[in-house]
Design a protein around this motif. Structure first.
Motif, PDB file in Angstrom:
ATOM      1  N   SER A 392      48.795  -0.428   5.142  1.00 45.22           N
ATOM      2  CA  SER A 392      49.399   0.145   6.342  1.00 45.22           C
ATOM      3  C   SER A 392      50.547   1.070   5.973  1.00 45.22           C
ATOM      4  CB  SER A 392      49.900  -0.954   7.280  1.00 45.22           C
ATOM      5  OG  SER A 392      51.210  -1.343   6.908  1.00 45.22           O
ATOM      6  N   ASP A 393      51.051   1.759   6.992  1.00 48.19           N
ATOM      7  CA  ASP A 393      52.133   2.733   6.779  1.00 48.19           C
ATOM      8  C   ASP A 393      53.514   2.085   6.909  1.00 48.19           C
ATOM      9  OD1 ASP A 393      52.147   2.214   9.482  1.00 48.19           O
ATOM     10  OD2 ASP A 393      51.878   4.295  10.124  1.00 48.19           O
ATOM     11  N   ARG A 394      53.571   0.744   6.838  1.00 51.18           N
ATOM     12  CA  ARG A 394      54.831   0.060   7.115  1.00 51.18           C
ATOM     13  C   ARG A 394      55.999   0.584   6.272  1.00 51.18           C
ATOM     14  NH1 ARG A 394      55.527  -6.335   6.115  1.00 51.18           N
ATOM     15  NH2 ARG A 394      54.099  -6.600   7.834  1.00 51.18           N
ATOM     16  N   HIS A 395      55.773   0.824   4.956  1.00 52.22           N
ATOM     17  CA  HIS A 395      56.900   1.208   4.085  1.00 52.22           C
ATOM     18  C   HIS A 395      57.318   2.664   4.280  1.00 52.22           C
ATOM     19  CE1 HIS A 395      53.778   2.955   1.618  1.00 52.22           C
ATOM     20  NE2 HIS A 395      54.670   3.454   0.787  1.00 52.22           N
ATOM     21  N   LEU A 396      56.581   3.395   5.132  1.00 56.27           N
ATOM     22  CA  LEU A 396      56.941   4.797   5.367  1.00 56.27           C
ATOM     23  C   LEU A 396      57.693   4.983   6.676  1.00 56.27           C
ATOM     24  CD1 LEU A 396      53.524   6.383   4.347  1.00 56.27           C
ATOM     25  CD2 LEU A 396      55.529   5.971   2.911  1.00 56.27           C
ATOM     26  N   LYS A 397      57.977   3.840   7.338  1.00 53.29           N
ATOM     27  CA  LYS A 397      58.546   3.886   8.674  1.00 53.29           C
ATOM     28  C   LYS A 397      59.846   4.698   8.728  1.00 53.29           C
ATOM     29  CE  LYS A 397      59.236   0.757  12.528  1.00 53.29           C
ATOM     30  NZ  LYS A 397      59.611  -0.599  12.930  1.00 53.29           N
ATOM     31  N   ASP A 398      60.723   4.462   7.737  1.00 48.21           N
ATOM     32  CA  ASP A 398      62.020   5.141   7.758  1.00 48.21           C
ATOM     33  C   ASP A 398      61.873   6.652   7.577  1.00 48.21           C
ATOM     34  OD1 ASP A 398      63.222   2.776   8.193  1.00 48.21           O
ATOM     35  OD2 ASP A 398      63.766   2.418   6.085  1.00 48.21           O
ATOM     36  N   ALA A 399      60.814   7.062   6.884  1.00 46.89           N
ATOM     37  CA  ALA A 399      60.586   8.491   6.673  1.00 46.89           C
ATOM     38  C   ALA A 399      59.875   9.115   7.875  1.00 46.89           C
ATOM     39  CB  ALA A 399      59.753   8.696   5.410  1.00 46.89           C
ATOM     40  N   HIS A 400      59.523   8.269   8.862  1.00 46.59           N
ATOM     41  CA  HIS A 400      58.776   8.728  10.039  1.00 46.59           C
ATOM     42  C   HIS A 400      57.455   9.390   9.657  1.00 46.59           C
ATOM     43  CE1 HIS A 400      62.096   7.624  12.612  1.00 46.59           C
ATOM     44  NE2 HIS A 400      62.907   8.259  11.782  1.00 46.59           N
ATOM     45  N   VAL A 401      56.887   8.916   8.576  1.00 48.70           N
ATOM     46  CA  VAL A 401      55.553   9.377   8.175  1.00 48.70           C
ATOM     47  C   VAL A 401      54.566   8.290   8.584  1.00 48.70           C
ATOM     48  CG1 VAL A 401      54.065   9.847   6.196  1.00 48.70           C
ATOM     49  CG2 VAL A 401      56.365  10.829   6.295  1.00 48.70           C
ATOM     50  N   THR A 402      53.491   8.696   9.242  1.00 49.72           N
ATOM     51  CA  THR A 402      52.550   7.721   9.787  1.00 49.72           C
ATOM     52  C   THR A 402      51.230   7.750   9.032  1.00 49.72           C
ATOM     53  OG1 THR A 402      51.551   9.278  11.325  1.00 49.72           O
ATOM     54  CG2 THR A 402      53.526   8.122  12.091  1.00 49.72           C
ATOM     55  N   THR A 403      50.429   6.734   9.351  1.00 50.47           N
ATOM     56  CA  THR A 403      49.077   6.652   8.809  1.00 50.47           C
ATOM     57  C   THR A 403      48.302   7.942   9.037  1.00 50.47           C
ATOM     58  OG1 THR A 403      48.859   4.267   8.833  1.00 50.47           O
ATOM     59  CG2 THR A 403      46.868   5.508   9.314  1.00 50.47           C
ATOM     60  N   MET A 404      48.449   8.530  10.213  1.00 49.67           N
ATOM     61  CA  MET A 404      47.719   9.768  10.506  1.00 49.67           C
ATOM     62  C   MET A 404      48.136  10.879   9.541  1.00 49.67           C
ATOM     63  SD  MET A 404      45.341  10.931  12.399  1.00 49.67           S
ATOM     64  CE  MET A 404      45.155  10.061  13.957  1.00 49.67           C
ATOM     65  N   ASP A 405      49.447  10.970   9.254  1.00 48.46           N
ATOM     66  CA  ASP A 405      49.926  11.990   8.320  1.00 48.46           C
ATOM     67  C   ASP A 405      49.353  11.772   6.926  1.00 48.46           C
ATOM     68  OD1 ASP A 405      51.571  13.004  10.377  1.00 48.46           O
ATOM     69  OD2 ASP A 405      53.157  11.574   9.870  1.00 48.46           O
ATOM     70  N   MET A 430      45.084   1.392   7.504  1.00 50.62           N
ATOM     71  CA  MET A 430      44.132   2.252   6.798  1.00 50.62           C
ATOM     72  C   MET A 430      43.128   1.313   6.144  1.00 50.62           C
ATOM     73  SD  MET A 430      46.503   5.087   4.940  1.00 50.62           S
ATOM     74  CE  MET A 430      48.089   4.419   5.406  1.00 50.62           C
ATOM     75  N   LEU A 431      41.880   1.435   6.555  1.00 49.04           N
ATOM     76  CA  LEU A 431      40.833   0.541   6.054  1.00 49.04           C
ATOM     77  C   LEU A 431      40.044   1.301   4.992  1.00 49.04           C
ATOM     78  CD1 LEU A 431      39.301  -2.186   6.396  1.00 49.04           C
ATOM     79  CD2 LEU A 431      37.930  -1.076   8.154  1.00 49.04           C
TER      80      LEU A 431
END
Lengths: 499, 129
Positions: A392-405, A430-431
């Motif tokens: 998942s995109d959990r560790h990118l949360k602070d950068a505001h970057v998402t799975t879609m990006d 992300m599977l």
């Protein structure tokens, strides 16, 4: 830079309707030998007054147009396609050779049984092979794709209950089941009843118990489920439903993790569909036909769709259609025979040991990714997985970057994105399903790419958020496309019609 | 505007209710909107239909996913927000104002006591990581 995508000449092509010139034609037809007829005299008001606005192009224009479009395709033949839950494994070219043999490819669908014994033998043997792989008594090759296989299986379940004078209404579906299940229920007039899975990502008997009663027609279970975990309590769950007279439907979407090692029929499943385009290497979509055979236990045989291939005492095969309790015909003729040839070719090419080896490698590859990706990425269920893994995109949360990006940025490195925002039970999922046909080098390249993107998200988030940069089209406005779709081309710059 | 206005009641399914007499205006919370992303379609029950608390009363679709809507309270649907048909983005832009979903006549006022106030809802969100 990881990934082998580099620059190249990338052609854009206008729509074919916008190419060519008035009255240009790629065909040179002889002068007609029959007299002209007046359509209005024959068809009255129905006769067309204005000619259809068809493309008017030369043969080279038409060829270049479609070849250029084909060069924009991303396919399993051009790169890794780790689309989870879809089993995008390589489709061996020997399948295509077999399907093109004139004795198969040129058969007439209405040829009498005694003229198509070879084709019926292939169907018979494919049925036996699939039944052996899944531990079922019989298999119907008739449904045109996995979703229709699901529909067929549920129709057979409904017919089975009705034959006993019962009309249960509910189908239980855990929230890790395959996404198409509720639609198949609704089409059958069943009520889809979702229920939550336990904390470890699998269904536990205590979670199921409150939902099981006499009104349950079936439970639909995907095993391994869509978070890539084996449903360890499957036998108990099946027994609970069976005790109340219900049946167990197994979604075969993820059979690639079990093939040769565990048989759904042995796990308590009564009926299941196969997706030949996933596990058995027939092509995925692209407008081509599919094939979604349904395997089932003997008590469901009276309800199987027609025709059924049966063998006479003298060894000849025939297509049986006169079956009073059948759910009927779901598509024309025997189904998509060309796909049956490809799947049978794969079965024979691999052999029993080869199928087991494929399963081993599919699971090993997913676990290799799980461990390697786990160093940087949040792995949703960090324990041994089956053939696919969820990050998942959990560790990118602070950068505001998402799975879609991240998915869009992966394209810049030459990878098809994985399945995103599914399964729903994992936020920003992300599977990733590598399948057995990718090499360790390719898996390492995928890991390096995802590590790089993770680093980019930290140091230069805009780069990721504005991806893709190397594709022929940049980021598309998916929201506008969903809210205000333009579905028709209109000539001469006239205002495009919406909806 | 506060992210979670104090005059609303909230559910664990991320819906809000603004109660006025026996009428409750219903919508989805800023948290739900953030999770869903750009909303593309909302399907709501017809006016006159009875909805049941905590049961599915419609669907909300975004570019990411389709989710079910659960009614915070039981009662007859008095109004639905017709503007959402052409402009579902109102939910993204103003979930507590122009992005409301429907108005329900509250049939069982006792149900209101099981809903959370803004503080309790924010505390609940904290448990969702």
């Amino acid at each position: 830079m990881p990934g082998s995508a580099v620059s190249g000449l990338c052609f854009s092509s206008p729509l074919i309707f916008e190419l060519g010139a008035k009255e240009r034609s790629g065909a040179s037809l002889p002068a007609p030998e029959v007299p002209d007829v007046d359509p209005a005299a024959l068809f009255g008001e129905m006769a067309r007054v204005e000619p259809a606005p068809l493309p008017e192009v030369s043969e080279p224009e038409a060829v270049r147009h479609y070849v250029r479009l084909s060069q924009q395709n991303f396919a399993i033949d051009t790169g890794m396609y780790p689309l989870g839950s879809c089993t995008m494994k390589y489709n061996p070219k020997v399948n295509e050779w077999a399907a093109r043999l004139p004795g198969f490819a040129a058969l007439h669908p209405l040829a009498p049984d005694d003229a198509i014994q070879g084709a019926l033998e292939l169907m018979w043997r494919l049925e036996r092979g699939l039944a052996e792989v899944c531990g079922m008594d019989r298999v119907s090759l008739h449904p045109a794709a996995g979703a229709q296989g699901e529909l067929t299986g549920l129709m057979m379940i409904r017919a089975y209950h009705a034959a006993q004078g019962r009309h249960p209404n509910k189908v239980l579906i855990p929230d890790t089941a395959h996404g198409t299940n509720p639609a198949s229920c609704a089409l059958n007039g069943f009520k889809a009843v979702p229920f939550p899975v336990g904390e470890k990502g699998v269904v536990v008997p205590e979670q199921l118990a409150p939902f099981v009663d006499d009104d349950v027609a079936a439970i639909m279970i995907t095993n391994p489920n869509t978070v890539g975990l084996f449903e360890t309590h499957i036998a108990d769950l099946a027994a609970m439903v069976h005790d109340k007279g219900g049946l167990v439907y197994g979604d075969g979407a993820n059979l690639n993790a079990l093939m040769g090692y565990a048989r759904p029929g042995d796990l308590g499943i009564d009926v299941m569909q196969f997706n030949l385009h996933k596990t058995f290497t027939t092509p995925h979509g692209g407008g081509g036909p599919g094939c979604g055979p349904v395997g089932y236990k003997a008590m469901l045989h009276p309800f199987a769709p027609v025709p059924v291939v049966e063998r006479e005492d003298d060894g000849t095969l025939r297509l049986e259609t006169d079956r009073p309790q059948t759910v009927g015909k779901l598509r024309s003729f025997v189904g998509n025979f060309g796909m049956m040839v490809r799947a049978y070719t794969y079965l024979r090419e691999m052999g029993a040991d080869g199928l087991k080896r494929a399963t081993e490698l599919a699971v090993l590859n997913a676990n290799y990714l799980r461990v390697c990706l786990g160093e940087r990425w949040h792995v949703a269920y960090d324990r041994t997985c089956m053939h696919e893994v969820v990050i998942s995109d959990r560790h990118l949360k602070d950068a505001h970057v998402t799975t879609m990006d991240v998915a869009k940025r992966m394209m810049d490195y030459g990878f098809h994105p994985p399945t995103v925002y599914f399964p729903l039970v994992v936020k920003g999922a992300m599977l990733i399903e590598p399948t057995e046909t990718e090499t360790k080098e390719t898996l390492d390249e995928l890991v390096r790419t995802l590590e790089t993107i993770s680093e980019e998200a930290r140091t230069d988030p805009e780069l990721v958020k504005s991806a893709p940069h190397l594709t022929s089209l940049r980021r598309l406005d998916e929201t506008l496309a969903a809210r205000k779709p333009v579905l028709r081309w209109t000539p001469d710059g006239a205002a495009p019609r919406q909806g | 505007m506060a992210q979670y206005p104090g005059d609303l009641l909230y559910t664990k399914d991320h819906e809000w209710a603004r109660v006025d007499g026996d009428r409750a205006r219903i919508g989805v919370t800023a948290y739900a909107v953030e999770q869903l992303g750009d909303i593309t379609l909302v399907e709501l029950p017809p006016v006159g239909e009875d909805v049941q608390a905590q049961e599915r009363c419609g669907d909300i679709e975004s570019v990411k996913t389709v989710s079910e809507l659960f009614a915070p309270v039981s009662g007859e649907v008095l109004e639905v927000n017709q503007d959402l048909e052409d402009s579902p983005e109102l939910i993204n832009e103003a979930p507590y104002q122009t992005g409301w979903l429907m108005v329900v006549r509250v049939s069982d006022p006792d149900e209101l006591s099981s809903l959370m106030d803004a503080a309790a809802y924010e505390e609940y969100l904290g448990t969702l990581e």
